[in-house]
Write an enzyme that holds these catalytic residues in place. Structure first.
Site, PDB file in Angstrom:
ATOM      1  N   TYR A   1      -2.891  -0.826  10.434  1.00 38.01           N
ATOM      2  CA  TYR A   1      -2.879  -1.148   9.013  1.00 38.01           C
ATOM      3  C   TYR A   1      -1.579  -0.711   8.359  1.00 38.01           C
ATOM      4  O   TYR A   1      -0.904  -1.488   7.656  1.00 38.01           O
ATOM      5  CB  TYR A   1      -4.072  -0.481   8.329  1.00 38.01           C
ATOM      6  CG  TYR A   1      -4.133  -0.688   6.836  1.00 38.01           C
ATOM      7  CD1 TYR A   1      -4.640  -1.869   6.308  1.00 38.01           C
ATOM      8  CD2 TYR A   1      -3.674   0.292   5.954  1.00 38.01           C
ATOM      9  CE1 TYR A   1      -4.700  -2.074   4.932  1.00 38.01           C
ATOM     10  CE2 TYR A   1      -3.731   0.094   4.582  1.00 38.01           C
ATOM     11  CZ  TYR A   1      -4.239  -1.083   4.076  1.00 38.01           C
ATOM     12  OH  TYR A   1      -4.288  -1.282   2.724  1.00 38.01           O
TER      13      TYR A   1
ATOM     14  N   SER B   1       0.848  -1.192   0.000  1.00 39.23           N
ATOM     15  CA  SER B   1       0.000   0.000   0.000  1.00 39.23           C
ATOM     16  C   SER B   1       0.875   1.230   0.000  1.00 39.23           C
ATOM     17  O   SER B   1       2.019   1.203   0.491  1.00 39.23           O
ATOM     18  CB  SER B   1      -0.904   0.007   1.238  1.00 39.23           C
ATOM     19  OG  SER B   1      -1.545   1.257   1.400  1.00 39.23           O
TER      20      SER B   1
END
Length: 684
Positions: free
Chosen positions: A574, A561
């Site tokens: 996350y 990401s």
């Protein structure tokens, strides 16, 4: 010559229906094996006069799925007139080229070598099939005597002759000389039957097949493959599948010496019974006989000469030795039989590998080819059983097999195949692939020629997503909780047994909890890290074992990401686990490079559309963080990028393709941003 044509164009429709019925039953013929025909009349659009036509299954088609587009359409008068220019058996191949001058209209599919048989036989409908029972008689040492005993004057023996014009003339003469006959047994090959109507031809074909099968069943001796071989009996289902999965990577590497292959595993009773019997080494060494069989299974299989109780290590060591011997023997076979005009050798690796106690691996350029090769060898086992029950199995000799395998017409058929897609022959596993980014990646990989295993926590969803891509020759669904070593191992075992190996792994499974530091619990932290950091580690470790054993290189892709380098609010668990994944890429690239395995990552921006993560509540929480309505979150993300574009699952899939399709063959340890330009996430 008598009028054998049907007076309407319905002959073609009847032919397709008959072909589909015959071809859908494996007792009648094998996949893409045999051909059928019908004769009829139509009005010639040029002259306005009736013209006699022959509709016949074209080259390479399959009877069970035959459609009108798969028929070759020829003018019967012009086809039969070729008898006047037939140059003899030494120049058979020229006759196939001559068929082009007999086509009606655009001609339909390419005519096959068997076209002459259908055109010259004086019957309105002709079937040429490869049933196990018929080939058993055709390959028996005393097949001619058996044919007379079983069928009387209704079926006539035809000695082996390579398919072509002369065989067509031979069968036509037999029908003319034996008006009571309904068909023939073709030595070493199969059967041909005929009738005045489509229904009659079908009845006659089925009568020959069923009569042969009934005779074998009632007159065959017990244990045609000999006594049980001590230690060679089938292992338990769990044991043989575990051993097969352990052998699969090494085997695939061996059989891919010349060209990368996809595999298929079969542990059917026919295979296990054959390998448990004393005569299996002798019979396997004789090879298959029917041309359709050995064209797909190669002249003979590689047979492991150890019992099923041998350890995996012992089996691997012996398989390496046997593979070297097989390649040397195949090269010698080619050298003994090749002429200056023969096509070049097509590779010396086996297509069939038999493992006593375990089963059979079959190989091909794609999964369908591999599966069909295995089905053909099961047909061959059935043929051997029938022939040995009544007589002695006696296939056509080596030189004739070579003439078929390296036939210029077969070379032409191979040349007509479309060019392989960029990922043809590659086997992919994508985690979290039942929806969103993972599903888009699996779809793109399959579209580019790979076979794909869709892994997901929800098996039903994984199987449904796989079904959308096509049959199990294209994709399978497997259940895999990536936090469980056992489930990962079981999932990879399924991939190995379905496709024979593994080349490309995409670590995509993930979830996200949008919470501030003070709201994040230890359970939240552990969940995020278990699924993505630990899960990616476990999947990569299990996959690396396979890739190293295969010795074919490979790709591991991490869907990380932009958050692995970008610090945003309310996202600590996350983003931290994404940073962990990002560094795994670098660590594994450094460790696996010596095995030819490339490890790369992709850093997307938030992918809203189609995302299971966003639909599960993450989207609402991120929208709240940024103060926008949830339905506008994708547009919000787009407006903060340099390109002002929303990132879609397909954009991530495109990056996976670029990394794995071959052009970036020297790239490893790279992270590709797919974020439409987020300056704060630029790699430094």
């Amino acid at each position: 010559m008598t009028d054998t044509t049907t007076s309407t164009a319905s002959a073609a429709a009847d032919l397709i229906a008959r072909s589909n019925r015959l071809g859908s039953d494996p007792r009648n013929t094998n996949y893409a094996g045999g051909n059928t025909s019908a004769k009829g009349t139509e009005i010639d659009p040029v002259t306005g006069e009736p013209v006699e036509l022959l509709w016949v299954k074209g080259s390479g088609g399959d009877l069970g799925t035959l459609k009108e587009s798969g028929l070759a359409v020829l003018r019967l008068d012009r086809l039969r007139a070729l008898s006047g220019v037939y140059p003899g058996v030494d120049r058979e191949d020229e006759m196939v080229a001559a068929f082009d001058y007999t086509l009606h209209g655009k001609g339909g599919a390419a005519p096959s070598i068997d076209t002459a048989m259908h055109g010259l036989v004086d019957a309105a409908h002709v079937d040429h099939l490869h049933p196990d029972s018929g080939i058993a008689i055709a390959t028996a040492a005393d097949g001619e005597v058996l044919t007379d005993t079983i069928f009387g004057d209704k079926v006539v023996w035809v000695p082996w002759r390579r398919p072509g014009w002369q065989l067509g003339e031979d069968i036509a003469a037999i029908k003319k000389q034996n008006p009571e006959a309904i068909g023939t047994i073709l030595g070493g090959h199969g059967i041909t039957a005929w009738g005045d109507t489509s229904d009659e031809a079908e009845r006659n074909s089925l009568w020959i097949i069923e009569t042969a099968a009934a005779y074998i069943a009632s007159h065959g001796r017990p244990a045609p493959f000999g006594a049980a071989l001590a230690g060679y009996e089938a292992l338990s289902e769990d044991a043989r599948r575990e051993k097969a999965a352990a052998l699969a990577p090494v085997l695939r590497g061996l059989v891919s010496t010349d060209e990368v292959k996809v595999g298929h595993f079969t542990d059917s009773p026919e295979v296990l019974d054959f390998l448990a019997s004393a005569e299996h080494p002798r019979l396997a060494a004789l090879g298959t006989s029917c041309p359709d069989h050995f064209l797909r299974t190669k002249v003979k299989p590689l047979v492991l000469d150890l019992p099923g109780t041998a350890t995996v290590e012992e089996s691997i060591a012996r398989l390496r030795e046997l593979h070297d011997e097989y390649r040397a023997e195949y090269q010698a076979y080619y050298d003994r039989n090749a002429t200056p005009s023969s096509p070049a050798i097509r590779g010396a690796d086996p297509a069939i590998v038999l493992i006593p106690g375990v089963g059979m691996f079959s190989y091909g350029a794609d999964k369908q080819t591999a599966r069909v090769a295995g089905e053909f060898y099961v047909n061959a086992i059935n043929v051997m059983r029938g022939a040995e029950s009544l007589s002695t199995y006696a296939p056509i000799d080596e030189h004739e097999k070579f003439r078929i395998e390296y036939w210029a017409l077969e070379e032409a058929k191979l040349a007509r195949r479309p060019a392989p897609k960029p990922l043809a022959g590659r086997i992919a596993l994508v985690t979290g692939a039942a929806s969103g980014i993972g599903k888009a990646i699996a779809t793109r990989l399959a579209h580019e020629g790979a076979v794909v295993a869709i892994a997901d926590l929800d098996l039903a969803k994984a199987q449904a997503a796989a079904a959308e891509l096509g049959s199990t020759d294209v994709a399978i669904g497997v259940q895999a909780n990536v936090t469980s070593e056992d489930e990962i191992d079981a999932g990879i075992q399924q991939v190995l047994l379905a496709f024979g190996g593994l080349d490309l792994v995409v670590n995509n499974a993930g979830l996200s909890l949008s919470k501030s530091l003070l709201e994040t619990t230890v359970a939240d932290w552990d969940l995020q890290h278990n699924v993505m950091a630990k899960g990616s580690f476990l999947v990569s470790r299990a996959a690396a074992r396979v890739l190293i054993d295969q010795e074919l290189g490979g790709d591991i892709i991490y869907i990380s990401s932009k958050n692995s380098v970008f610090a945003g609010p309310n996202n600590i668990a996350y983003s931290a686990t994404k940073a962990d994944q990002a560094h795994q890429v670098r660590l594994l690239a450094a460790e696996l490079g010596e095995y030819g395995v490339k490890v790369n990552g992709i850093n997307p921006d938030g992918v809203v559309r189609g995302s299971g993560i966003f639909a599960g509540g993450w989207g609402a929480k991120r929208a709240a963080v940024y103060g926008v309505p949830e339905e506008e979150l994708g547009a919000y993300y787009a407006q903060r990028t340099l390109l002002k574009r929303e990132v879609l699952p397909e954009n991530v899939a495109n990056a996976v393709f670029v990394l794995t399709a071959g052009d970036l063959s020297h790239t490893t340890g790279l992270h590709i941003p797919v974020d439409a330009g987020v300056a704060a996430a630029f790699l430094r």
